[in-house]
Design a protein around this motif. Structure first.
Motif, PDB file in Angstrom:
ATOM      1  N   ALA A 161       0.839  -1.196   0.000  1.00  0.00           N
ATOM      2  CA  ALA A 161       0.000   0.000   0.000  1.00  0.00           C
ATOM      3  C   ALA A 161       0.876   1.249   0.000  1.00  0.00           C
ATOM      4  O   ALA A 161       2.038   1.214   0.413  1.00  0.00           O
ATOM      5  CB  ALA A 161      -0.905  -0.002   1.225  1.00  0.00           C
ATOM      6  N   CYS A 162       0.341   2.337  -0.485  1.00  0.00           N
ATOM      7  CA  CYS A 162       1.064   3.610  -0.530  1.00  0.00           C
ATOM      8  C   CYS A 162       1.460   4.033   0.894  1.00  0.00           C
ATOM      9  O   CYS A 162       0.619   4.052   1.786  1.00  0.00           O
ATOM     10  CB  CYS A 162       0.169   4.665  -1.165  1.00  0.00           C
ATOM     11  SG  CYS A 162       0.815   6.339  -1.022  1.00  0.00           S
ATOM     12  N   PRO A 163       2.751   4.375   1.127  1.00  0.00           N
ATOM     13  CA  PRO A 163       3.172   4.772   2.472  1.00  0.00           C
ATOM     14  C   PRO A 163       2.467   6.033   2.971  1.00  0.00           C
ATOM     15  O   PRO A 163       2.350   6.238   4.168  1.00  0.00           O
ATOM     16  CB  PRO A 163       4.673   5.045   2.309  1.00  0.00           C
ATOM     17  CG  PRO A 163       5.067   4.360   1.057  1.00  0.00           C
ATOM     18  CD  PRO A 163       3.857   4.354   0.171  1.00  0.00           C
ATOM     19  N   ALA A 164       1.965   6.860   2.044  1.00  0.00           N
ATOM     20  CA  ALA A 164       1.343   8.117   2.467  1.00  0.00           C
ATOM     21  C   ALA A 164      -0.158   7.986   2.693  1.00  0.00           C
ATOM     22  O   ALA A 164      -0.681   8.482   3.684  1.00  0.00           O
ATOM     23  CB  ALA A 164       1.627   9.211   1.427  1.00  0.00           C
ATOM     24  N   CYS A 165      -0.862   7.314   1.751  1.00  0.00           N
ATOM     25  CA  CYS A 165      -2.329   7.320   1.854  1.00  0.00           C
ATOM     26  C   CYS A 165      -2.928   5.920   1.967  1.00  0.00           C
ATOM     27  O   CYS A 165      -4.144   5.772   2.056  1.00  0.00           O
ATOM     28  CB  CYS A 165      -2.940   8.059   0.665  1.00  0.00           C
ATOM     29  SG  CYS A 165      -2.965   7.085  -0.859  1.00  0.00           S
ATOM     30  N   GLU A 166      -2.063   4.897   1.943  1.00  0.00           N
ATOM     31  CA  GLU A 166      -2.472   3.502   2.124  1.00  0.00           C
ATOM     32  C   GLU A 166      -3.319   2.949   0.971  1.00  0.00           C
ATOM     33  O   GLU A 166      -3.900   1.878   1.076  1.00  0.00           O
ATOM     34  CB  GLU A 166      -3.188   3.308   3.467  1.00  0.00           C
ATOM     35  CG  GLU A 166      -2.271   3.664   4.644  1.00  0.00           C
ATOM     36  CD  GLU A 166      -2.937   3.477   5.993  1.00  0.00           C
ATOM     37  OE1 GLU A 166      -4.089   3.019   6.026  1.00  0.00           O
ATOM     38  OE2 GLU A 166      -2.293   3.795   6.996  1.00  0.00           O
ATOM     39  N   LYS A 199       3.777   4.692  -8.867  1.00  0.00           N
ATOM     40  CA  LYS A 199       3.121   5.955  -8.496  1.00  0.00           C
ATOM     41  C   LYS A 199       1.725   5.661  -7.976  1.00  0.00           C
ATOM     42  O   LYS A 199       0.948   4.931  -8.629  1.00  0.00           O
ATOM     43  CB  LYS A 199       3.030   6.885  -9.699  1.00  0.00           C
ATOM     44  CG  LYS A 199       2.320   8.198  -9.356  1.00  0.00           C
ATOM     45  CD  LYS A 199       2.485   9.258 -10.420  1.00  0.00           C
ATOM     46  CE  LYS A 199       1.852  10.566  -9.937  1.00  0.00           C
ATOM     47  NZ  LYS A 199       2.176  11.704 -10.773  1.00  0.00           N
ATOM     48  N   CYS A 200       1.418   6.218  -6.801  1.00  0.00           N
ATOM     49  CA  CYS A 200       0.093   6.048  -6.221  1.00  0.00           C
ATOM     50  C   CYS A 200      -0.923   6.816  -7.070  1.00  0.00           C
ATOM     51  O   CYS A 200      -0.751   8.003  -7.318  1.00  0.00           O
ATOM     52  CB  CYS A 200       0.088   6.573  -4.786  1.00  0.00           C
ATOM     53  SG  CYS A 200      -1.550   6.549  -4.041  1.00  0.00           S
ATOM     54  N   ARG A 201      -1.949   6.115  -7.494  1.00  0.00           N
ATOM     55  CA  ARG A 201      -2.956   6.774  -8.332  1.00  0.00           C
ATOM     56  C   ARG A 201      -3.873   7.669  -7.505  1.00  0.00           C
ATOM     57  O   ARG A 201      -4.641   8.453  -8.063  1.00  0.00           O
ATOM     58  CB  ARG A 201      -3.799   5.724  -9.047  1.00  0.00           C
ATOM     59  CG  ARG A 201      -3.093   5.059 -10.224  1.00  0.00           C
ATOM     60  CD  ARG A 201      -4.119   4.375 -11.109  1.00  0.00           C
ATOM     61  NE  ARG A 201      -3.525   3.632 -12.187  1.00  0.00           N
ATOM     62  CZ  ARG A 201      -3.201   4.156 -13.365  1.00  0.00           C
ATOM     63  NH1 ARG A 201      -3.395   5.441 -13.599  1.00  0.00           N
ATOM     64  NH2 ARG A 201      -2.695   3.395 -14.310  1.00  0.00           N
ATOM     65  N   ASP A 202      -3.816   7.543  -6.183  1.00  0.00           N
ATOM     66  CA  ASP A 202      -4.704   8.353  -5.347  1.00  0.00           C
ATOM     67  C   ASP A 202      -4.036   9.631  -4.833  1.00  0.00           C
ATOM     68  O   ASP A 202      -4.630  10.692  -4.898  1.00  0.00           O
ATOM     69  CB  ASP A 202      -5.237   7.512  -4.186  1.00  0.00           C
ATOM     70  CG  ASP A 202      -6.281   6.515  -4.669  1.00  0.00           C
ATOM     71  OD1 ASP A 202      -7.057   6.887  -5.569  1.00  0.00           O
ATOM     72  OD2 ASP A 202      -6.284   5.372  -4.195  1.00  0.00           O
ATOM     73  N   CYS A 203      -2.786   9.522  -4.308  1.00  0.00           N
ATOM     74  CA  CYS A 203      -2.171  10.747  -3.751  1.00  0.00           C
ATOM     75  C   CYS A 203      -0.972  11.215  -4.564  1.00  0.00           C
ATOM     76  O   CYS A 203      -0.412  12.264  -4.288  1.00  0.00           O
ATOM     77  CB  CYS A 203      -1.788  10.543  -2.286  1.00  0.00           C
ATOM     78  SG  CYS A 203      -0.269   9.607  -2.043  1.00  0.00           S
ATOM     79  N   GLY A 204      -0.542  10.420  -5.555  1.00  0.00           N
ATOM     80  CA  GLY A 204       0.529  10.879  -6.439  1.00  0.00           C
ATOM     81  C   GLY A 204       1.926  10.584  -5.944  1.00  0.00           C
ATOM     82  O   GLY A 204       2.900  10.937  -6.603  1.00  0.00           O
TER      83      GLY A 204
HETATM   84 ZN   LIG Z   1      -1.009   7.396  -1.980  1.00  0.00          ZN
END
Ligand SMILES: [Zn+2]
Length: 388
Positions: free
Chosen positions: A4-9, A48-53
């Protein structure tokens, strides 16, 4: 592996670049050529996270990376870097009135930056770093204008403080849970205190179109947007955000939270923009340099790399399998006599070049080209310079 994305999961991401078999601890110089060749390696999968970039290494495994005495990333042996860091420290003191306050630095390395903030603002500094040798630990509290260093990570800093400034330089990109780190920094910061965060600037990396800044120890690759989103998501606010050091670094002053602007909280950052074509550009750069080094070797020229930092060492790992580069030069004396992890190139002092003057010097970071040119001239050497 991080799923999962480290910033927004979010688990929704798109592949950007994969690099196989990178040394997992590029900043731990090896004691011998054999040890250098035999280091732990792993694949780096930049997505690249598609939700938070946020760009991040999906294949990162924290248990492979070692932060302990022997981890060497001090840059303050360079006059160019010292001037930059001193200017940053002075600006923080002057612009934000950080005087006679407690200042904490998480991941302070050898304490160079903390020393500058304390000396300039007559502040009292407390640093912590997992690579600090035990000999640096002090049991007595520092006086104003001085600082002390403890051995440990940000998770070991348990006592909330009333710090006027908490500095965290080139740490946020190394941790699996950057939100938790920001929350800890916020807890250390006193009323109206500020947090100073400095990270590599992913936008500069993408614009450069070369893979030398992709190091395994970095979990996250922030640009201004993804850093701002993370800060906002943590309930904090950006006071100042700009790029420095030829845009290689992103420098943020972060304060207490405020209302989250609706447009910001709703904004999506996951569009693939600059990342498009990055992998192709990186592969072209690697092929180009492989050909260049091959040509130099065939021509019988002695080639050295100047700068055994992350860029230079990743470069050697990605393009110099045949060993066309004879050695790597670095200003940091604690690296001399050691070897580049992954490749086994010897790391030597600038002065040692006089014994065997090189024909070509590859400058690993263009920010240092003027300083390197002056040092070569002072040594009476005049090789051709190539820049990464
Ligand atoms: Zn993210």
């Amino acid at each position: 592996m991080i799923r999962a994305c480290p910033a927004c999961e979010s688990g929704n991401h798109v592949a950007i670049l994969t690099l196989a078999a990178l040394p997992v601890s590029i900043h731990v110089p090896s004691a011998s050529r054999e040890e250098a060749i035999d280091v732990d390696r792993d694949t780096l999968e930049l997505v690249k996270c598609r939700d938070c970039g946020l760009l991040f290494n999906q294949a990162f495994s924290a248990e492979l990376v070692r932060y302990a005495p022997g981890y060497e990333n001090a840059l303050n042996h360079s006059a160019t870097y010292r001037a930059f860091a001193n200017r940053q420290a002075t600006e923080l003191v002057e612009d934000f009135g950080v005087r006679r306050r407690d200042v904490v630095e998480i991941g302070c390395g050898n304490g160079f930056f903390l020393d500058a903030v304390c000396a300039h603002g007559n502040n009292r500094g407390y640093g912590i770093d997992p690579s600090a040798p035990d000999s640096r630990n002090s049991t007595t509290a520092p006086d104003f204008g001085e600082y002390s260093i403890a051995t440990g990570t940000w998770e070991d800093w348990g006592t909330p403080a009333d710090a006027g400034l908490v500095c965290c330089r080139h740490v946020l990109e190394h941790v699996e849970a950057p939100s938790a780190l920001l929350a800890r920094l916020s807890a250390i910061t006193g009323e109206a205190g500020l947090i100073y965060v400095e990270v590599p600037n992913a936008r500069a990396m993408l614009l450069g179109g070369v893979p030398w800044d992709c190091i395994y120890e970095h979990v996250s690759y922030f640009d201004a947007d993804s850093l701002q989103r993370l800060v906002t998501r943590c309930g904090l606010g950006i006071v100042r955000l700009d790029t420095r050091f030829r845009e290689q670094y992103l420098c943020a002053v972060v304060g207490g939270g405020g209302p989250v602007p609706q447009s910001e909280s709703d904004q999506q950052g996951g569009e693939v923009g600059l990342e498009h074509g990055f992998a192709l550009s990186c592969r072209e750069a690697m092929a180009r340099w492989t050909r260049t080094l091959d040509d130099l070797r065939r021509g019988g020229l002695d080639v050295v790399l100047w700068g055994a930092g992350s860029k230079g060492m990743v470069f050697l790992n990605l393009v110099d399998g045949p060993g066309s580069v004879s050695r790597a030069v670095d200003l940091n004396p604690s690296k001399h006599g050691k070897f580049v992890p992954g490749t086994g190139h010897p790391i030597v002092s600038p002065e040692s070049l006089c014994e065997r003057p090189p024909d070509v010097v590859i400058v690993s970071n263009p920010a240092y080209v003027d300083e390197i040119s002056r040092q070569l001239a002072d040594l009476g050497l005049s090789p051709s310079l190539l820049r990464l």
